[in-house]
Write a protein that holds these residues in place. Structure first.
Motif, mmCIF file in Angstrom:
data_model
loop_
_atom_site.group_PDB
_atom_site.id
_atom_site.type_symbol
_atom_site.label_atom_id
_atom_site.label_comp_id
_atom_site.label_asym_id
_atom_site.label_seq_id
_atom_site.Cartn_x
_atom_site.Cartn_y
_atom_site.Cartn_z
ATOM 1 N N UNK A 20 101.219 58.795 -12.942
ATOM 2 C CA UNK A 20 102.800 57.906 -13.157
ATOM 3 C C UNK A 20 102.183 56.655 -14.128
ATOM 4 N N UNK A 21 103.132 56.531 -15.140
ATOM 5 C CA UNK A 21 102.685 55.403 -15.948
ATOM 6 C C UNK A 21 102.929 54.020 -14.938
ATOM 7 N N UNK A 22 101.702 53.150 -15.364
ATOM 8 C CA UNK A 22 101.803 51.892 -14.805
ATOM 9 C C UNK A 22 103.032 51.203 -15.049
ATOM 10 N N UNK A 23 103.356 51.116 -16.113
ATOM 11 C CA UNK A 23 104.839 50.423 -16.453
ATOM 12 C C UNK A 23 106.254 51.186 -16.144
ATOM 13 N N UNK A 24 106.100 52.047 -15.466
ATOM 14 C CA UNK A 24 107.023 52.803 -14.940
ATOM 15 C C UNK A 24 107.908 52.309 -13.793
ATOM 16 N N UNK A 25 109.188 51.795 -13.669
ATOM 17 C CA UNK A 25 109.637 51.091 -12.623
ATOM 18 C C UNK A 25 110.909 51.606 -12.037
ATOM 19 N N UNK A 96 107.857 68.094 -4.150
ATOM 20 C CA UNK A 96 108.379 69.456 -3.790
ATOM 21 C C UNK A 96 107.367 70.275 -4.164
ATOM 22 N N UNK A 97 107.001 70.418 -5.326
ATOM 23 C CA UNK A 97 106.050 71.239 -6.004
ATOM 24 C C UNK A 97 104.739 71.508 -5.482
ATOM 25 N N UNK A 98 104.174 70.260 -4.824
ATOM 26 C CA UNK A 98 103.131 70.060 -4.011
ATOM 27 C C UNK A 98 101.691 70.130 -5.110
ATOM 28 N N UNK A 99 101.734 70.645 -6.333
ATOM 29 C CA UNK A 99 100.409 70.479 -6.825
ATOM 30 C C UNK A 99 100.044 69.190 -7.530
ATOM 31 N N UNK A 100 100.893 68.459 -7.682
ATOM 32 C CA UNK A 100 100.788 66.903 -8.393
ATOM 33 C C UNK A 100 100.217 66.320 -7.334
ATOM 34 N N UNK A 101 101.171 65.946 -6.202
ATOM 35 C CA UNK A 101 100.758 64.752 -5.423
ATOM 36 C C UNK A 101 100.106 65.135 -3.849
ATOM 37 N N UNK A 102 99.837 66.398 -3.973
ATOM 38 C CA UNK A 102 99.283 67.103 -2.639
ATOM 39 C C UNK A 102 98.026 67.431 -2.819
ATOM 40 N N UNK A 103 97.129 66.702 -1.784
ATOM 41 C CA UNK A 103 95.612 66.764 -2.061
ATOM 42 C C UNK A 103 95.073 68.070 -1.644
ATOM 43 N N UNK A 104 94.241 68.689 -2.466
ATOM 44 C CA UNK A 104 93.800 69.929 -2.278
ATOM 45 C C UNK A 104 93.140 70.299 -0.982
ATOM 46 N N UNK A 105 92.544 69.064 -0.354
ATOM 47 C CA UNK A 105 91.921 69.401 0.847
ATOM 48 C C UNK A 105 92.779 68.924 1.979
ATOM 49 N N UNK A 106 92.660 69.540 3.151
ATOM 50 C CA UNK A 106 93.603 69.186 4.232
ATOM 51 C C UNK A 106 92.947 67.839 4.833
ATOM 52 N N UNK A 107 93.891 67.024 5.510
ATOM 53 C CA UNK A 107 93.709 65.841 5.911
ATOM 54 C C UNK A 107 92.523 66.025 7.175
ATOM 55 N N UNK A 108 91.612 64.978 7.578
ATOM 56 C CA UNK A 108 90.891 65.058 8.484
ATOM 57 C C UNK A 108 91.246 65.346 9.754
#
Length: 119
Positions: A20-25, A96-108
C-alpha cells in the motif's frame, strides 16, 4: 517464541502492508475511529498488566460473550461494523483473496503441543 513454521502476531499484522503506498489515505468517521481507538485502549489496559489476567477465568470474564458488553462484543463491533466502511473496495477485495494480506504461515497459537517448542 513460536516454532519456525508459524508466524508471530507482528508478522501477521505487517503482511502485505508494504504493497500500500505510504501516501494513500482514506477519510473515516471520527466517531468510528475513536470507537476503535477506545477498544484497543481497553485491550492494552487489560493485557499490559499480568495481574489483570492471573488465570484463564479472568481473561474469559474480560472477553465475555457477544452480547455481554465485554471485550468480544466491542472487538467484533470494531472489526466487523465500524471499520468495514474504512477499507477501500480494492483493499477489501485483496483481503478476501487472502494472497496479499494473509501470512503464508499459520499463527503460533495454532500449535497444538507447546511442549515440543521448549528449548
Amino acid at each position: 517464541m513460536p516454532p519456525n513454521n508459524h508466524s508471530t502476531p507482528k508478522d501477521r499484522v505487517l503482511q502485505g502492508l508494504d504493497t500500500i503506498p505510504v501516501d494513500r489515505t482514506v477519510e473515516v468517521s471520527l466517531r468510528d475511529l475513536m470507537f476503535v481507538h477506545q477498544m484497543l485502549g481497553e485491550f492494552v489496559q487489560f493485557f499490559r498488566q499480568p495481574t489483570h489476567w492471573p488465570n484463564l477465568d479472568a481473561v474469559q470474564r474480560f472477553m465475555g460473550g457477544r452480547d455481554t458488553g465485554g471485550g468480544t462484543e466491542v472487538l467484533f463491533e470494531a472489526y466487523y461494523e465500524r471499520m468495514r466502511d474504512m477499507i477501500p473496495a480494492d483493499i477489501d477485495d485483496a483481503m478476501n483473496d487472502t494472497s496479499r494480506f494473509e501470512h503464508p504461515l499459520p499463527p503460533d497459537y495454532f500449535v497444538e503441543d507447546w511442549s515440543s517448542d521448549k528449548e
